[in-house]
Design a protein around this motif. Structure first.
Motif, PDB file in Angstrom:
ATOM      1  N   ALA A   1      67.188  30.477  54.077  1.00 30.97           N
ATOM      2  CA  ALA A   1      66.032  31.596  54.764  1.00 30.97           C
ATOM      3  C   ALA A   1      65.206  31.623  53.358  1.00 30.97           C
ATOM      4  CB  ALA A   1      66.327  33.039  55.037  1.00 30.97           C
ATOM      5  N   ILE A   2      63.723  31.857  54.245  1.00 27.76           N
ATOM      6  CA  ILE A   2      62.802  32.117  52.384  1.00 27.76           C
ATOM      7  C   ILE A   2      62.181  33.421  52.943  1.00 27.76           C
ATOM      8  CG2 ILE A   2      61.641  31.074  51.032  1.00 27.76           C
ATOM      9  CD1 ILE A   2      62.062  28.421  52.746  1.00 27.76           C
ATOM     10  N   ALA A   3      61.784  34.793  52.220  1.00 29.36           N
ATOM     11  CA  ALA A   3      60.955  35.414  51.890  1.00 29.36           C
ATOM     12  C   ALA A   3      60.424  36.151  50.156  1.00 29.36           C
ATOM     13  CB  ALA A   3      61.796  36.565  52.366  1.00 29.36           C
ATOM     14  N   GLY A   4      59.369  36.041  50.449  1.00 31.06           N
ATOM     15  CA  GLY A   4      58.944  36.454  48.955  1.00 31.06           C
ATOM     16  C   GLY A   4      57.438  37.446  49.423  1.00 31.06           C
ATOM     17  N   ALA A   5      57.191  37.909  48.496  1.00 32.45           N
ATOM     18  CA  ALA A   5      56.119  38.770  48.489  1.00 32.45           C
ATOM     19  C   ALA A   5      55.334  38.780  46.806  1.00 32.45           C
ATOM     20  CB  ALA A   5      56.077  40.008  49.112  1.00 32.45           C
ATOM     21  N   ARG A   6      54.256  39.067  47.612  1.00 32.78           N
ATOM     22  CA  ARG A   6      52.850  39.257  45.636  1.00 32.78           C
ATOM     23  C   ARG A   6      52.340  40.413  46.037  1.00 32.78           C
ATOM     24  NH1 ARG A   6      52.004  35.383  41.882  1.00 32.78           N
ATOM     25  NH2 ARG A   6      50.607  35.868  40.231  1.00 32.78           N
ATOM     26  N   TRP A   7      52.084  40.937  45.493  1.00 32.03           N
ATOM     27  CA  TRP A   7      50.859  42.389  45.050  1.00 32.03           C
ATOM     28  C   TRP A   7      49.753  41.591  43.873  1.00 32.03           C
ATOM     29  CZ3 TRP A   7      50.823  46.206  40.777  1.00 32.03           C
ATOM     30  CH2 TRP A   7      49.309  46.363  41.007  1.00 32.03           C
ATOM     31  N   THR A   8      48.947  42.223  44.474  1.00 36.91           N
ATOM     32  CA  THR A   8      47.907  42.099  42.719  1.00 36.91           C
ATOM     33  C   THR A   8      46.704  43.366  43.183  1.00 36.91           C
ATOM     34  OG1 THR A   8      47.825  39.483  43.196  1.00 36.91           O
ATOM     35  CG2 THR A   8      45.967  40.680  42.316  1.00 36.91           C
ATOM     36  N   ARG A   9      46.667  43.276  41.759  1.00 35.80           N
ATOM     37  CA  ARG A   9      45.123  44.629  41.856  1.00 35.80           C
ATOM     38  C   ARG A   9      44.323  43.861  41.114  1.00 35.80           C
ATOM     39  NH1 ARG A   9      42.730  49.212  42.975  1.00 35.80           N
ATOM     40  NH2 ARG A   9      41.969  50.081  40.836  1.00 35.80           N
ATOM     41  N   ASP A  10      43.077  43.883  40.764  1.00 42.02           N
ATOM     42  CA  ASP A  10      42.192  43.149  40.817  1.00 42.02           C
ATOM     43  C   ASP A  10      40.974  44.161  40.437  1.00 42.02           C
ATOM     44  OD1 ASP A  10      42.339  40.116  40.438  1.00 42.02           O
ATOM     45  OD2 ASP A  10      42.592  40.253  43.076  1.00 42.02           O
ATOM     46  N   ASP A  11      39.874  43.388  39.265  1.00 44.69           N
ATOM     47  CA  ASP A  11      39.415  44.783  38.540  1.00 44.69           C
ATOM     48  C   ASP A  11      38.048  43.727  38.477  1.00 44.69           C
ATOM     49  OD1 ASP A  11      40.843  47.526  38.884  1.00 44.69           O
ATOM     50  OD2 ASP A  11      41.812  47.446  37.422  1.00 44.69           O
ATOM     51  N   LEU A  12      37.943  44.204  38.994  1.00 42.32           N
ATOM     52  CA  LEU A  12      36.241  43.188  39.123  1.00 42.32           C
ATOM     53  C   LEU A  12      34.619  44.011  38.965  1.00 42.32           C
ATOM     54  CD1 LEU A  12      35.310  40.205  38.742  1.00 42.32           C
ATOM     55  CD2 LEU A  12      34.729  40.602  41.522  1.00 42.32           C
ATOM     56  N   SER A  13      34.022  43.455  37.055  1.00 36.08           N
ATOM     57  CA  SER A  13      32.606  43.973  36.719  1.00 36.08           C
ATOM     58  C   SER A  13      31.911  42.401  36.332  1.00 36.08           C
ATOM     59  CB  SER A  13      32.910  45.501  35.912  1.00 36.08           C
ATOM     60  OG  SER A  13      32.960  44.402  34.800  1.00 36.08           O
ATOM     61  N   TYR A  14      30.230  43.211  37.250  1.00 32.04           N
ATOM     62  CA  TYR A  14      29.105  42.761  36.269  1.00 32.04           C
ATOM     63  C   TYR A  14      27.992  42.831  36.298  1.00 32.04           C
ATOM     64  CZ  TYR A  14      26.061  43.650  40.006  1.00 32.04           C
ATOM     65  OH  TYR A  14      25.270  43.708  41.095  1.00 32.04           O
ATOM     66  N   ASP A  15      27.664  42.683  34.641  1.00 34.38           N
ATOM     67  CA  ASP A  15      25.959  43.498  34.758  1.00 34.38           C
ATOM     68  C   ASP A  15      24.612  41.575  34.526  1.00 34.38           C
ATOM     69  OD1 ASP A  15      25.615  41.973  31.462  1.00 34.38           O
ATOM     70  OD2 ASP A  15      27.740  42.882  31.897  1.00 34.38           O
ATOM     71  N   HIS A  16      23.301  41.937  34.997  1.00 33.79           N
ATOM     72  CA  HIS A  16      23.058  41.245  34.869  1.00 33.79           C
ATOM     73  C   HIS A  16      21.291  41.290  34.583  1.00 33.79           C
ATOM     74  CE1 HIS A  16      19.873  38.579  37.503  1.00 33.79           C
ATOM     75  NE2 HIS A  16      20.815  37.525  37.570  1.00 33.79           N
ATOM     76  N   VAL A  17      20.390  41.077  33.801  1.00 33.53           N
ATOM     77  CA  VAL A  17      19.393  40.854  33.964  1.00 33.53           C
ATOM     78  C   VAL A  17      18.662  39.913  33.676  1.00 33.53           C
ATOM     79  CG1 VAL A  17      18.248  42.300  31.928  1.00 33.53           C
ATOM     80  CG2 VAL A  17      20.106  42.613  31.744  1.00 33.53           C
ATOM     81  N   ARG A  18      16.968  39.871  34.259  1.00 28.96           N
ATOM     82  CA  ARG A  18      16.562  38.760  35.079  1.00 28.96           C
ATOM     83  C   ARG A  18      15.301  38.693  34.233  1.00 28.96           C
ATOM     84  NH1 ARG A  18      17.438  37.494  39.959  1.00 28.96           N
ATOM     85  NH2 ARG A  18      15.737  37.583  40.304  1.00 28.96           N
ATOM     86  N   THR A  19      14.597  38.205  33.144  1.00 32.29           N
ATOM     87  CA  THR A  19      13.326  38.426  32.714  1.00 32.29           C
ATOM     88  C   THR A  19      12.028  37.323  33.235  1.00 32.29           C
ATOM     89  OG1 THR A  19      13.788  37.680  30.805  1.00 32.29           O
ATOM     90  CG2 THR A  19      13.691  39.626  30.662  1.00 32.29           C
TER      91      THR A  19
END
Length: 745
Positions: free
Chosen positions: A440-458
């Motif tokens: 039998a096979i059993a597995g798990a994964r917990w993931t935490r993502d912190d994502l940010s961005y900035d954007h400036v257009r002239t």
């Protein structure tokens, strides 16, 4: 219909071979030793790391394709876009630059230029995850083999593996002093030279290896502008160094450094046109399905620099293995491209309001740092497991400038933007050995993502203008917790026949659509993409491993599928990365390898993939049509196959003559999510062959290689625009020949 009957016949034949393997496996002499089997003609045993510990390909409950590094080099398949011909479940989206390319497995991949979205198919090189897909589209410098894991692999390989993994395994340093030089030349003035040396610095303790590469290719597209030149080529220079240290018996340390520079000129040609003004603009070039000409005053020019350092430490104690992989990587990319097939501002007479000239200049500076820790339990226990933790920090800074000349005015804009991502994971997978034949096979994964961005257009514009939007400034951040995992059963029908049934949960993190023409409506974070996959598999060996046959049947459903939606703003097409809704993929995969005699080796792979849009979510205020339910996903032919035959004829003087041939075939392919009839590549097949003479004693080999012998022209991608269609021209769009040579010492 006839082709379908042929393919169903092939599947039936494959099923009969599997049944034969099962029956024969039970009759194999149980007293035959491994050495006895290895000394006879047999399909070589392949060791893979698909379960994060070394195991036989035939024993792991995962659908895996394995490609040998030397064989790929001999066949002039030296980059990701060329190896997909050998794996029916994998396709590749060629685009104007490396950062825009995408790998698809089982019909699923993410099409986006945004640094705020991660790939659906993960690329792992020597245990290091490449966070951006563009990092992996350069040259395969010095590899031992490539493992393509099909289906969600999020438990052990991470959140950006919800459709599959390309696991690239590099060559280790040898204790014995050795070296090689290989060189190749192909029509079109394509040249490739590699040289490497390996050996012990301190015997039994320290070994090191260094491999260098130089490769260039003029290209297969003629630029008729101003005297003419060749486009669609490249030049690459790279080096890879590795040091393997064993200071004590139970401790292995591998230090790896690599550096690769690449310049390329990927070019799309006019494939079809219904616009007289467009035809006049590209003259004297004539649009056509086999057109390999452009009229470009400033052609595309792409520059890449990819480099990295990694350290892998394996410490063994009491049967356990503790593994640490620490890595840093940098990728710089500069692109000079155009979204126009007409040309640039240098020739005003060719420019119209309907077909303006554009010039795009983009830069990417991406860096990543990662750390993985894994603990593998002793083997041959009731409970075997792999558990660990993972951290990745990615930082991206980009600039993008666009100049648009419509004949009456010139407008321009520039965007400066970036993305930061921190990802944390805890994971584990165990195998419970209930009996010698039941697991039998059993597995798990917990993931935490912190994502940010900035954007400036002239911008020079205060109102929307085709290709250039008004000035804007935005920023945002989001965090998500995600879960993935796998459960299943594995049963050995006989000593050399095993079956498995698994359920896998895939996860791909949140995303932002950060790009040059980003609008205020693009500022909301996309929800994570999840998948639920069921797979049944059978792996069999028979006739003392003269035959192996593997079959996988799968069905996967994706929710909150992240896809590019092509919308219209101010008369210009813009991309909107959205949670497109629900899609699914299901199918059958068959891999057969046979070695009936020492001299003859045969292999065949076949995939039926039905990748479909189940329920498409049309975004608010969309100008484009969203009636896509029931339509196929792009870059996903329903049928694809690859066959190869090799015959090694030993001569009386000790030399060996190798005769080889391979044939890849795929059904028609829709390249456009919105199902344009002009973006369909019809079914086609490509035949390659080679003849080689080698001396195992002296360590030399020389070969003549023929590519696309039937001279079949085809498209690697078709992009539709108003009034015209352009084509990505593959390297083997027409017949060509080459010669390769190798000397080992």
């Amino acid at each position: 219909m006839k082709s379908n009957k042929k393919i169903f016949g092939a599947l039936t034949t494959g099923a009969l071979l599997v049944a034969t393997a099962y029956a024969s496996a039970a009759e194999t002499d149980p007293g035959a030793s491994v050495k006895d089997r290895d000394d006879s003609a047999a399909v070589p045993s392949v060791t893979v790391s698909a379960t994060r510990r070394n195991a036989s390909l035939q024993s792991v409950p995962v659908a895996v394709s394995v490609l040998d590094g030397d064989a790929l080099n001999n066949a002039n398949r030296t980059s990701i876009d060329t190896i997909v011909q050998e794996v029916p479940s994998v396709t590749f989206r060629q685009q104007g630059g490396n950062k825009d390319t995408t790998i698809f497995v089982r019909g699923i991949g993410t099409i986006s230029t945004s640094p705020g979205v991660e790939p659906t198919v993960s690329t792992v090189v020597d245990g290091v995850v490449y966070a951006r897909p563009g990092q992996a589209t350069l040259d395969l410098l010095d590899i031992e083999h490539i493992e393509i894991l099909r289906g969600p692999q999020g438990t052990l390989f991470g959140k950006n593996a919800s459709s599959g993994v390309l696991n690239v395994v590099g060559r280790k340093s040898s204790q014995a002093t050795s070296g090689f030089v290989d060189a190749s030349w192909y029509e079109g003035n394509e040249k490739r030279v590699r040289a490497g040396v390996s050996g012990a610095i301190q015997p039994g303790v320290v070994a090191a290896s260094v491999t260098g590469l130089y490769a260039d290719y003029d290209g297969n597209i003629d630029n008729v502008h101003a005297g003419g030149s060749k486009l669609n080529g490249y030049d690459r220079k790279g080096v890879r160094a590795r040091v393997d240290i064993t200071p004590i018996k139970d401790l292995d340390i591998a230090l790896i450094a690599d550096y690769l520079r690449s310049n390329s000129s990927p070019t799309f040609t006019a494939y079809k046109s219904t616009a007289a003004v467009f035809n006049a603009g590209i003259a004297p070039v004539v649009a056509g399905t086999e057109n390999r000409q452009v009229n470009a005053d400033i052609p595309s020019d792409i520059h890449d620099r990819n480099k990295g350092l990694s350290a892998q430490v394996d410490y063994r104690f009491n049967g356990y293995t503790l593994t640490s992989i620490t890595a840093v990587r940098d990728w710089d990319n500069t692109q000079y491209t155009s979204t126009s097939a007409i040309g640039n501002a240098a020739e005003v007479a060719r420019i119209t309001a309907a077909f303006p000239a554009t010039r795009d200049i983009g830069t990417v500076e991406f860096s990543q740092a990662s750390q993985e820790l894994r603990l593998a339990s002793p083997k041959d226990q009731f409970v075997e497991y792999v558990a660990g933790a993972y951290y990745l920090h990615g930082k991206d800074r980009e600039t993008y400038q666009r100049i648009v000349n419509n004949g009456a005015a010139t407008n321009s804009g520039r965007a400066d933007y970036g993305v930061k991502n921190d990802s944390y994971s805890l994971f584990g997978e165990s195998t419970l050995n209930f009996s010698p034949v039941w697991r039998a096979i059993a597995g798990a994964r917990w993931t935490r993502d912190d994502l940010s961005y900035d954007h400036v257009r002239t911008s020079t514009q205060t109102v929307a203008f085709p290709g250039v939007q008004p000035a804007v400034q935005n920023a945002g951040s989001t965090s998500e917790d995600g879960y993935s995992g796998r459960v299943g059963l594995q049963y050995d029908l006989a000593r050399d026949v095993n079956t498995y049934a698994t359920y896998s949960r895939g996860y791909k993190g949140p995303a932002y659509n950060v790009f040059f023409n980003m609008l205020s409506r693009d500022t909301l974070a996309l929800k994570p993409e999840t998948s639920d996959s069921f797979e049944l598999g059978l792996k069999a060996s028979a006739f003392d491993r003269k035959l192996t046959a593997n079959v996988a049947v799968f069905s996967t459903k994706y929710a909150n599928y992240q896809a590019n939606f092509y919308d219209t703003v101010a008369g210009a097409v813009v991309t909107r990365l959205i949670n497109a809704g629900d899609v699914s993929t299901k199918g059958v995969e068959l891999d057969i390898n046979a070695r009936p005699t020492r001299a003859l080796t045969l292999s065949a792979s076949l995939a039926y993939t039905d990748a479909t849009i189940d329920s498409f979510n049309c975004p608010p205020a969309a100008a484009a049509s969203c009636n896509l339910n029931g339509k196929p996903l792009p870059f996903s032919p329903k049928w694809k196959s690859f066959t190869r035959a090799n015959y090694a004829l030993p001569l009386e003087n000790g030399l060996i003559v190798d005769l080889s041939a391979d044939y890849s075939w795929q059904a028609k392919t829709q390249f456009d999510l919105f199902q344009s009839p002009d973006a369909i590549q019809g079914a086609y097949g490509v035949v390659n062959a080679g003849i080689a003479l080698s001396s195992p004693v002296s360590g030399w080999r020389i070969a003549l290689v023929g590519k696309n012998l039937a001279n079949k022209s085809y498209a690697a991608n078709l992009v539709t625009s108003t009034g015209y269609v352009t084509r990505a021209v593959p390297r083997d769009d027409e017949r060509y020949f080459g010669i390769t040579a190798r000397k080992e010492f």
